[in-house]
Design a protein around this motif. Structure first.
Motif, PDB file in Angstrom:
ATOM      1  N   HIS A  80      -0.388   2.072   0.316  1.00  0.00           N
ATOM      2  CA  HIS A  80      -0.289   3.424  -0.237  1.00  0.00           C
ATOM      3  C   HIS A  80      -1.541   3.869  -1.000  1.00  0.00           C
ATOM      4  O   HIS A  80      -1.971   5.021  -0.830  1.00  0.00           O
ATOM      5  CB  HIS A  80       0.940   3.540  -1.142  1.00  0.00           C
ATOM      6  CG  HIS A  80       1.198   4.944  -1.606  1.00  0.00           C
ATOM      7  ND1 HIS A  80       1.628   5.945  -0.747  1.00  0.00           N
ATOM      8  CD2 HIS A  80       1.056   5.525  -2.830  1.00  0.00           C
ATOM      9  CE1 HIS A  80       1.752   7.067  -1.431  1.00  0.00           C
ATOM     10  NE2 HIS A  80       1.420   6.841  -2.683  1.00  0.00           N
TER      11      HIS A  80
ATOM     12  N   TRP B 156      -4.068   4.880   1.517  1.00  0.00           N
ATOM     13  CA  TRP B 156      -3.575   6.016   2.280  1.00  0.00           C
ATOM     14  C   TRP B 156      -3.750   7.316   1.523  1.00  0.00           C
ATOM     15  O   TRP B 156      -4.042   8.370   2.117  1.00  0.00           O
ATOM     16  CB  TRP B 156      -2.107   5.799   2.637  1.00  0.00           C
ATOM     17  CG  TRP B 156      -1.424   6.937   3.329  1.00  0.00           C
ATOM     18  CD1 TRP B 156      -0.311   7.600   2.912  1.00  0.00           C
ATOM     19  CD2 TRP B 156      -1.769   7.536   4.588  1.00  0.00           C
ATOM     20  NE1 TRP B 156       0.055   8.573   3.816  1.00  0.00           N
ATOM     21  CE2 TRP B 156      -0.825   8.543   4.854  1.00  0.00           C
ATOM     22  CE3 TRP B 156      -2.797   7.313   5.505  1.00  0.00           C
ATOM     23  CZ2 TRP B 156      -0.867   9.347   5.998  1.00  0.00           C
ATOM     24  CZ3 TRP B 156      -2.841   8.095   6.656  1.00  0.00           C
ATOM     25  CH2 TRP B 156      -1.890   9.092   6.885  1.00  0.00           C
ATOM     26  N   ARG B 157      -3.584   7.301   0.221  1.00  0.00           N
ATOM     27  CA  ARG B 157      -3.770   8.520  -0.574  1.00  0.00           C
ATOM     28  C   ARG B 157      -5.191   9.045  -0.450  1.00  0.00           C
ATOM     29  O   ARG B 157      -5.414  10.257  -0.552  1.00  0.00           O
ATOM     30  CB  ARG B 157      -3.445   8.260  -2.054  1.00  0.00           C
ATOM     31  CG  ARG B 157      -1.969   8.308  -2.378  1.00  0.00           C
ATOM     32  CD  ARG B 157      -1.737   8.318  -3.873  1.00  0.00           C
ATOM     33  NE  ARG B 157      -2.420   9.429  -4.524  1.00  0.00           N
ATOM     34  CZ  ARG B 157      -1.950  10.656  -4.583  1.00  0.00           C
ATOM     35  NH1 ARG B 157      -0.808  10.962  -4.018  1.00  0.00           N
ATOM     36  NH2 ARG B 157      -2.625  11.598  -5.201  1.00  0.00           N
TER      37      ARG B 157
ATOM     38  N   ARG C 159      -5.810   9.797   3.719  1.00  0.00           N
ATOM     39  CA  ARG C 159      -4.993  10.901   4.241  1.00  0.00           C
ATOM     40  C   ARG C 159      -5.731  12.224   4.190  1.00  0.00           C
ATOM     41  O   ARG C 159      -5.372  13.171   4.900  1.00  0.00           O
ATOM     42  CB  ARG C 159      -3.687  10.996   3.456  1.00  0.00           C
ATOM     43  CG  ARG C 159      -2.583  11.766   4.186  1.00  0.00           C
ATOM     44  CD  ARG C 159      -1.332  11.876   3.323  1.00  0.00           C
ATOM     45  NE  ARG C 159      -0.173  12.313   4.073  1.00  0.00           N
ATOM     46  CZ  ARG C 159       0.067  13.564   4.442  1.00  0.00           C
ATOM     47  NH1 ARG C 159      -0.804  14.506   4.137  1.00  0.00           N
ATOM     48  NH2 ARG C 159       1.162  13.869   5.122  1.00  0.00           N
ATOM     49  N   ASN C 160      -6.769  12.328   3.352  1.00  0.00           N
ATOM     50  CA  ASN C 160      -7.560  13.560   3.315  1.00  0.00           C
ATOM     51  C   ASN C 160      -8.196  13.852   4.664  1.00  0.00           C
ATOM     52  O   ASN C 160      -8.360  15.022   5.044  1.00  0.00           O
ATOM     53  CB  ASN C 160      -8.647  13.464   2.228  1.00  0.00           C
ATOM     54  CG  ASN C 160      -8.081  13.586   0.834  1.00  0.00           C
ATOM     55  OD1 ASN C 160      -7.619  14.645   0.412  1.00  0.00           O
ATOM     56  ND2 ASN C 160      -8.094  12.488   0.088  1.00  0.00           N
TER      57      ASN C 160
ATOM     58  N   ASP D 247      -4.262  16.632  -3.562  1.00  0.00           N
ATOM     59  CA  ASP D 247      -3.026  15.874  -3.338  1.00  0.00           C
ATOM     60  C   ASP D 247      -2.774  15.639  -1.849  1.00  0.00           C
ATOM     61  O   ASP D 247      -1.690  15.218  -1.463  1.00  0.00           O
ATOM     62  CB  ASP D 247      -1.831  16.571  -3.985  1.00  0.00           C
ATOM     63  CG  ASP D 247      -1.552  17.948  -3.370  1.00  0.00           C
ATOM     64  OD1 ASP D 247      -2.337  18.390  -2.506  1.00  0.00           O
ATOM     65  OD2 ASP D 247      -0.543  18.579  -3.755  1.00  0.00           O
ATOM     66  N   THR D 248      -3.782  15.920  -1.015  1.00  0.00           N
ATOM     67  CA  THR D 248      -3.800  15.769   0.450  1.00  0.00           C
ATOM     68  C   THR D 248      -2.965  16.829   1.165  1.00  0.00           C
ATOM     69  O   THR D 248      -2.733  16.719   2.363  1.00  0.00           O
ATOM     70  CB  THR D 248      -3.366  14.365   0.934  1.00  0.00           C
ATOM     71  OG1 THR D 248      -1.966  14.189   0.763  1.00  0.00           O
ATOM     72  CG2 THR D 248      -4.120  13.270   0.211  1.00  0.00           C
TER      73      THR D 248
END
Length: 235
Positions: free
Chosen positions: A38, A41-42, A45-46, A75-76
């Motif tokens: 995670h 991924w944060r 994910r952008n 926050d993507t």
């Protein structure tokens, strides 16, 4: 490496040798590592958000809608604003383009790499990011696209053949693998009673088809692209 205009053009139009199999598999593993944990991924994910909103924007233009602007948030999340008929095929295709864009871009990239067009892939990516940059309407979005485009340019201009191949394969594996997770996350939010204004829910209102069926379609497209694209990369 020849950095003249003629030299670059010849590399873009020409083909490059296939990278060793260990590099292809290593890029797949690295892409998976950027998606599963995670915290990573944060950040990664952008890139998916850029592809997602770029998909909305591209299809809006291709269907004759007027593209007002694109915003990418830290926050993507993202937002693409277009104007035109609020209903009809153009609006439906524009709404459906977001969640399918990363996987379809990955599939197209896999086809280019399978044909040996590594440099062409990098420069097509630069061109798409440059076109998207014109429509960005907020500072974080501007930074995200510029940083991503600068990475592609630096690798394509200064990187050797193996570095270019590794970067290209990593990017394509990432799009193919990462195209699945946002769809799963979307349905998770919907199951908990959230995401009432998601692309799937907008499509449900536009078409009268259950949003769950649209989520299922997104997932089928993502998995099919991963299967076909992954086979091309490994083949």
């Amino acid at each position: 490496m020849d950095h003249s205009i003629d030299g670059v053009w010849q590399r873009v139009l020409g083909t490059q040798p296939d990278p060793p199999r260990w590099l292809v598999l290593g890029c797949a593993a690295a892409a998976l590592l950027a998606i599963v944990p995670h915290p990573l991924w944060r950040l990664s994910r952008n890139v998916v958000t850029i592809a997602h909103e770029g998909g909305h924007g591209l299809i809006a233009l291709l269907t004759g809608r007027r593209l007002a602007g694109i915003r990418l948030h830290s926050d993507t999340s993202g937002l693409t604003v277009s104007s035109g008929r609020p209903t009809g095929l153009g609006m439906i295709l524009t709404a459906a383009a977001g969640y399918t864009a990363p996987s379809l871009l990955g599939l197209g990239g896999a086809a280019l790499l399978a044909a040996g067009h590594i440099t062409a892939l990098l420069w097509i990516s630069i061109a798409l990011l440059a076109a998207m940059l014109i429509m960005i309407r907020n500072a974080f979005g501007l930074l995200s696209v510029v940083v991503t485009g600068a990475a592609f340019f630096a690798i394509s201009w200064y990187g050797g053949p193996q570095l270019q191949a590794g970067f290209a394969y990593l990017g394509v594996w990432f799009l193919l693998l990462a195209g699945v997770r946002p769809v799963v996350e979307l349905q998770g939010k919907r199951r908990q009673g959230g995401a009432h204004d998601s692309d799937a829910d907008q499509l449900g209102r536009l078409t009268g088809v259950s949003p769950l069926l649209w989520v299922t379609l997104f997932l089928v497209v993502a998995l099919a692209c991963l299967l076909v694209g992954g086979s091309r990369l490994l083949g």
